[in-house]
Scaffold this motif. Structure first.
Motif: not given
Length: 708
Positions: A475-478, A504-506, A45-47
C-alpha cells in the motif's frame, strides 16, 4: 571486467545464457505445449514486506525531526508556522541497483539515516538459485553509519571493471568509494575532491562530459538548510538555494570542481535580474538528449511553496537543459527547448515513448491532488495561492529533431498524484516504453501520498493507469516513497521495482480522501492528516499518530503474460582496444531496439536519474511475441554500432567497436580492417568469445553495406 563480461551472452545462447533465462524458457515452452500461454497483464509482489527475502530495512528519522516533536508535544499546529518546520525530516533516501561483486546478478544499495548503516543487499540468485539477499554493507565498507545519507549513484570511475559508489549527504562530506574487486570498497573521501561538506546534496549522476573515457560527476544540490522550510521551500525564491556542482575526473580517482567554468551556473529562464541564480535541484541526469554523441545535463528543480508568477510570485521551478558543446562546456537552453514550465519538479526519467526516434523525458511533480490541500493562505506571501488543474501535474515531454520538447498534454490521465522517483521501463515487455513513479511528502500538517503509479503505454505515447499491476502489492499511499530504481533482479527478462520511503503511516491511522474528482483514473486517492483541522481557521490539533520508520519495497514482476525480452549491457573499450574511447560501463550511450515485428524502443544508459537513485545499467527491451530484434548503439563520441539477429531471451554484453558503420571511410576495406582489428583485440583480452567475435563482425559488415 573480464569476469563480468564473460557472464553475459555474447554469441551462442547455448553457451552464455544465464540459468534463470533457461529455466524461464523451459517453463514457457511447457505452458505453450499445454495451451496455457498467458495473455493477461503482469502483477508485482513485494518480497521485502516484513523483512522477507533477507531484505530487512527501516529508514530512521533525521536529526531535524525533533522539531516536529515540539509541535506534537504542544498538541496544536498553526498553518502559518509551516516555514518553521523541517523538510524531509525523516530523510531523503535513495536506491541503486548494481552488480557490485560481478557475480552476474543485481544487488541493491539503499541509504539510511544517522547512526544507522546503509544497506548493501547482496543478491544470492547465482549462489543459491533463489532470489534472497544478505546485507553486507558494513562488511564491504559502505555502511556509513556516521552519515545521514541521501542520494546514491555508481559507475566505473577508473575503468577497472567494477562499479564504484558515490553516496551523498547534506552538510556532511559526500563519500566516494572505490570498488576493490573483492567485495569490499575503499573510502576515497580524503583524496577524491568530492567531499564537499557545505552543500545539501540530494542526487548525483555520472557521465563523460568531455569524452576522454573517464566518468565525471554532477551533484545536484538543493538548499541551505532542510531543517528550515523557510530556507528550503517557501522563503525568498533564490537567496537560500545552492548551485549544483560538476566535477571533472582527472584520473587516479581525483575530481576537480569545474562548475563555474563549465557554464552550469549560468542558469536561464528566471525573471529579469535573476538569471544565473541557483534553483532547488532535486534530480539530475547526464543524458544525450539530442543524440549528437555527447552527454548533456537535465535537472529537475522545485517551485515549492513560492507562488507562480501568474499569482504574484516568481517562476523558479524549471526543468533545466544544459546543452554540451562536446568539450564539457554547457549552455542553458531551458527556454528555447520549451522546458520552462514552472512546477515542483522532483524526478526525471527518459525513453522514446512514442517510438519516433527522439528521446523523450518525464518529470514527476507535486501533482494535482496535493494542490487541493495547499490552496489556503500562503504562510510567507500572505495571499491565497490559486492552483489550477495542470499547474503541478507530472507530465511527459516529447523530443524532436529541432531540440524543442513538445508537451502533448495528459490525455485520458487528466490529473496526476504526487511523485519523487521515476523510471521509464517496458514493465510488461509489450515493446513500448511505460512510465513508473512513486512519491510522498510531509510538507506540513498533512502527508501527501501517492498510490504508486504505473502508466501503461498503448504504443503511440498515450497512457492509461494500470491499477491491477500493483493491486496486490504494498500500500504505497501509506509510504512516503522517495527514491525508486528498476532492474531485472531475478533474471527472468522482466523489470522489477525497488523503492524506499522515509516514513510510513501506520495501518491503524485512517486516511482521508481527496475531494476533487476530475474524471481521472487517480480520483479517489487518499492522504493522511497529521494534524486535524479545528473550527478555528488555520489551526489544527495533533492526531496522536506516530509514524513508522521508512521501508524498502522490492516488487518482483510476475512475468506471466507470455511476452519476451532481450537484455543489453554496454561495454566501453577504453584501455581494451587501441581505438576504444568509451568508459567501461558505456554510460552516456543510447541504445535503440527494433523487433522483427517492427516495434521500436530507445533507452539511454544513465549513471543516475530518477530522484536520488539509479536504475540498473542492464537495459531490458520488451519484444512481445517477436522472435528476433536489432540493436543499434550510439556511443559517447558519436560512433555507431549495430547487431542483427538478437534472439528473445538473450542477455548480451555489447562491446564498443570503435568503427562507425555510418562514418566516412575511404573504402569498405578500411572499415573492415578497423572492425576486425578491434574484435581481435577484444578476443585476445577474453572479453568476447570466438563465436561472438564472428557474430559482431558479420553484423558490422551488414550494417556498413546497408548504410552505404
Amino acid at each position: 571486467m573480464q569476469d563480468r563480461a564473460l557472464l553475459k551472452t555474447t554469441g551462442s545462447s547455448n553457451s552464455g545464457t544465464r540459468l534463470g533465462t533457461l529455466v524461464t524458457c523451459g517453463l514457457a515452452l511447457l505452458l505453450f505445449a499445454q495451451g496455457a500461454w498467458a495473455d493477461g497483464g503482469v502483477v508485482f509482489q513485494d518480497i521485502a514486506a516484513g523483512g522477507g527475502a533477507g531484505l530487512s530495512y527501516e529508514r530512521v528519522r533525521s536529526d531535524s525531526d525533533v522539531i516536529w516533536d515540539d509541535f506534537r508535544a504542544a498538541g496544536v499546529f498553526f498553518f502559518p508556522d509551516t516555514p518553521n518546520t523541517p523538510l524531509k525530516s525523516r530523510g531523503a533516501p535513495g536506491v541503486a541497483i548494481l552488480d557490485y561483486d560481478n557475480d552476474g546478478d543485481l544487488d541493491i544499495y539503499v541509504t539510511n539515516g544517522p547512526e544507522t548503516a546503509n544497506s548493501l543487499f547482496s543478491n544470492q540468485l547465482v549462489e543459491s538459485g533463489q532470489l534472497t539477499f544478505v546485507d553486507v554493507a558494513t562488511a564491504a565498507g559502505v555502511g556509513l553509519a556516521d552519515q545521514d545519507s541521501s542520494g546514491v549513484c555508481f559507475g566505473d570511475i577508473d575503468n577497472d571493471g567494477d562499479h564504484d559508489l558515490l553516496v551523498l549527504s547534506g552538510f556532511e562530506p559526500n563519500r566516494l568509494f572505490e570498488n576493490n574487486g573483492d567485495g569490499t570498497f575503499t573510502d576515497l573521501m580524503a583524496s577524491s575532491g568530492l567531499s564537499n561538506d557545505q552543500k545539501t546534496s540530494v542526487s548525483c549522476t555520472f557521465g563523460d562530459v568531455d569524452n576522454d573515457g573517464l566518468l565525471d560527476v554532477y551533484i545536484g544540490n538543493c538548499c541551505l538548510d532542510m531543517s528550515d522550510q523557510f530556507a528550503t521551500a517557501s522563503g525568498e525564491p533564490f537567496a537560500f538555494n545552492q548551485h549544483s556542482q560538476l566535477y571533472l575526473n582527472t584520473g587516479g580517482n581525483v575530481f576537480v570542481d569545474v562548475s563555474a567554468s563549465s557554464g552550469i551556473e549560468d542558469q536561464k529562464g528566471f525573471p529579469p535580474g535573476f538569471d544565473g541564480s541557483p534553483g532547488v535541484t532535486w534530480a539530475a541526469a547526464m543524458v544525450d538528449y539530442d543524440l549528437d554523441g555527447d552527454v548533456d545535463i537535465i535537472t529537475a528543480e522545485d517551485q515549492a511553496a513560492v507562488p507562480l508568477a501568474r499569482d504574484g510570485g516568481t517562476d523558479r521551478g524549471l526543468i533545466h537543459l544544459y546543452d554540451n558543446d562536446g568539450t564539457g562546456h554547457f549552455t542553458d537552453l531551458t527556454v528555447s527547448s520549451n522546458l520552462n514550465r514552472a512546477g515542483a519538479w522532483m524526478g526525471l526519467s527518459f525513453g522514446d515513448i512514442n517510438a519516433d526516434g527522439h528521446l523523450d523525458l518525464f518529470g514527476s511533480n507535486l501533482g494535482d491532488y496535493a494542490t487541493t490541500l495547499l490552496t489556503p493562505l500562503d504562510p510567507v506571501y500572505g495571499d491565497f495561492v490559486n492552483y489550477e488543474l495542470g499547474d503541478m501535474s507530472s507530465r511527459w515531454y516529447l523530443g524532436s529533431s529541432s531540440g524543442v520538447f513538445v508537451d502533448p498534454g495528459l490525455g485520458a490521465i487528466v490529473a496526476t498524484p504526487f511523485g519523487w522517483g521515476t523510471s521509464m521501463e517496458d514493465y510488461d515487455n509489450d515493446g513500448d516504453t511505460d512510465i513508473i513513479y512513486h512519491g510522498g511528502l510531509l510538507p506540513g500538517p498533512t502527508v501527501q501520498g501517492a498510490p504508486g503509479v504505473i502508466l501503461q503505454n498503448d504504443g503511440s505515447g498515450q497512457f492509461t493507469r494500470d491499477i491491477a499491476a500493483l493491486a496486490g502489492s504494498t500500500d504505497h499511499e501509506r509510504r512516503t516513497v522517495q527514491g525508486i530504481a528498476m532492474g531485472d533482479l531475478n533474471d527472468d527478462g522482466f523489470s522489477d521495482i525497488v523503492s524506499v520511503s522515509n516514513f510510513d503511516v501506520p495501518i491503524s491511522a485512517s486516511l482521508s480522501t481527496y475531494n476533487h474528482n476530475w474524471g481521472s483514473p487517480f480520483d479517489g486517492g487518499q492522504y493522511f492528516q497529521f494534524f486535524v483541522p479545528t473550527p478555528t481557521p488555520l489551526l489544527t490539533d495533533f492526531s496522536g499518530v506516530q509514524f513508522d520508520n521508512g521501508s524498502l519495497s522490492v516488487e518482483v514482476n510476475s512475468a506471466d503474460n507470455g511476452n519476451r525480452s532481450a537484455t543489453i549491457q554496454l561495454l566501453g573499450t577504453v584501455g581494451l582496444t587501441s581505438g576504444g574511447s568509451v568508459n567501461r560501463d558505456g554510460i552516456g550511450g543510447v541504445v535503440r531496439f527494433r523487433t522483427s515485428r517492427g516495434q521500436r524502443a530507445m533507452k539511454p544508459v544513465l549513471g543516475g536519474s530518477s530522484y536520488a537513485s539509479q536504475d540498473s545499467l542492464e537495459l531490458v527491451f520488451g519484444m512481445e511475441r517477436a522472435r528476433r530484434g536489432r540493436v543499434d548503439v550510439l556511443w559517447p563520441g558519436g560512433v555507431r554500432n549495430r547487431l542483427y539477429g538478437v534472439r528473445r531471451g538473450e542477455d548480451i554484453t555489447f562491446p564498443e567497436i570503435p568503427c562507425d558503420f555510418a562514418g566516412s571511410w575511404s573504402s569498405f576495406f578500411e572499415y573492415a580492417v578497423c572492425v576486425s582489428g578491434a574484435l581481435h583485440e577484444l578476443r585476445d583480452a577474453e572479453v568476447i568469445s570466438h563465436r561472438a567475435k564472428s557474430r559482431f563482425f558479420v553484423s558490422a559488415i551488414l550494417a556498413f553495406l546497408e548504410e552505404h
